[in-house]
Write an enzyme that holds these catalytic residues in place. Sequence first.
Site, short mmCIF file in Angstrom:
data_model
loop_
_atom_site.label_atom_id
_atom_site.label_comp_id
_atom_site.label_asym_id
_atom_site.label_seq_id
_atom_site.Cartn_x
_atom_site.Cartn_y
_atom_site.Cartn_z
N TYR A 78 40.95 49.93 38.13
CA TYR A 78 42.00 50.37 39.25
C TYR A 78 43.23 49.28 39.09
O TYR A 78 44.37 49.86 39.20
CB TYR A 78 41.19 50.17 40.49
N ARG A 96 51.11 52.55 36.52
CA ARG A 96 51.71 53.47 37.72
C ARG A 96 52.92 52.91 38.12
O ARG A 96 53.96 53.38 38.23
CB ARG A 96 50.85 53.94 38.86
N TYR A 115 51.44 44.60 49.49
CA TYR A 115 49.95 43.70 49.27
C TYR A 115 50.33 42.44 48.62
O TYR A 115 51.01 42.47 47.87
CB TYR A 115 48.88 44.65 48.55
N GLU A 132 35.50 56.04 52.31
CA GLU A 132 37.17 56.38 52.48
C GLU A 132 37.42 57.79 52.87
O GLU A 132 36.44 58.48 52.54
CB GLU A 132 37.71 56.23 51.00
#
Length: 354
Positions: free
Chosen positions: A162, A169, A222, A343
């Site tokens: 991830y 990305r 974050y 989620e």
Amino acid sequence: MTSKASKLHAAGDAPGRDAAPFRLVYVPDIDETAPRQGEAYVLGEVRFGSSRTPARRPDPDYPLVCVPIAQLWASPIKEYWLSPTPVDRRRQAGIQISANDHVLFGHTQFTLPATGAELEREIRQRYDAILELLGAQGYDHLMRMWNYLPRISDDIDGMECYRRFCRARYDAFETFHEELIPNLPATSVLGTSGVDFQIVFLAGRSSPRHYENPRQVSAYHYPRKYGPKSPLFARATLVRWNREDSLFISGTASIVGHESQHLGNARAQAEEILRNIESLVNHVAASANLATRGLREITHLRVYLRDAKDLETVRRVVQGYLGTTIPAIYLHAGICRRELLVEMEAFLGVEKLT
Ligand code: 3EB
């Protein structure tokens, strides 16, 4: 030109800005005919449970996405993105696309490469190709993205899959957009049991508005401890049509501020998620002057569970907040942070008051 199309033009409206130019429907998996009835055209179909494309397909250009994430509920559902007008379908630069005059549905996938470096290179390439294609076709605005990752929480050459995804990305978005934040769409990232990396997206010709959640630190802010490059997505994306608003709620976890909450407790995580989604919907409604009454207006919900055993517990929480008739798909999926058990993501089609 059909008589319907001429009527729209005669009325002097911007075509398609009236009702939404797409509609999301959940259909029982056993029903083969539903979306072909009436005047709907299929922009995209999403099936969960197997990565195998059915052997008999009416049309190789048919935009069918098969995601290897198992459904946990007794009556499986498949998802259709429908268009009120005919769609143009094509494959280009390794991306399958399907579009009407206003929105484009796209899908691309590749087999997980052997090394971390190759994985990031491939993700970067796919994102570059998507952004380039959308620009070239005039569907400049991403409204919603879904990323399905094999081995989402595994270390690949020393870094979590991830986190590698987030870095690739980031690099793609950063290169493409002069200004990052105004262009980030609502997004979900889930882990699958398959071997293919899949990206599904919806883009439009007109500019949506993206929103953050007052209860959560924006993912792009974050702290570094969550990975070398921030996750780039908005908590929600709102697209306004003349008589209807479409609100996409990103994958939402039990995170307040930037910290995961209620470790090991699926029930409390589910409750925290619904508080997060409620705060987000209320925030969007207040900012955009939406005619929504909050959580109860959710028309489509996906619930992702790390452990199948939490199904009953979480389903009870969902039904307590949203009622027993809420259309929901329960899925057995990997979730970005290892400590998160649940989620949820949502879609709201909100009719405007007249
Ligand atoms: C979170 O809030 C949970 O990296 O695009 C949810 C939705 C999550 C999207 C993404 C990550 C993403 O950080 C994880």
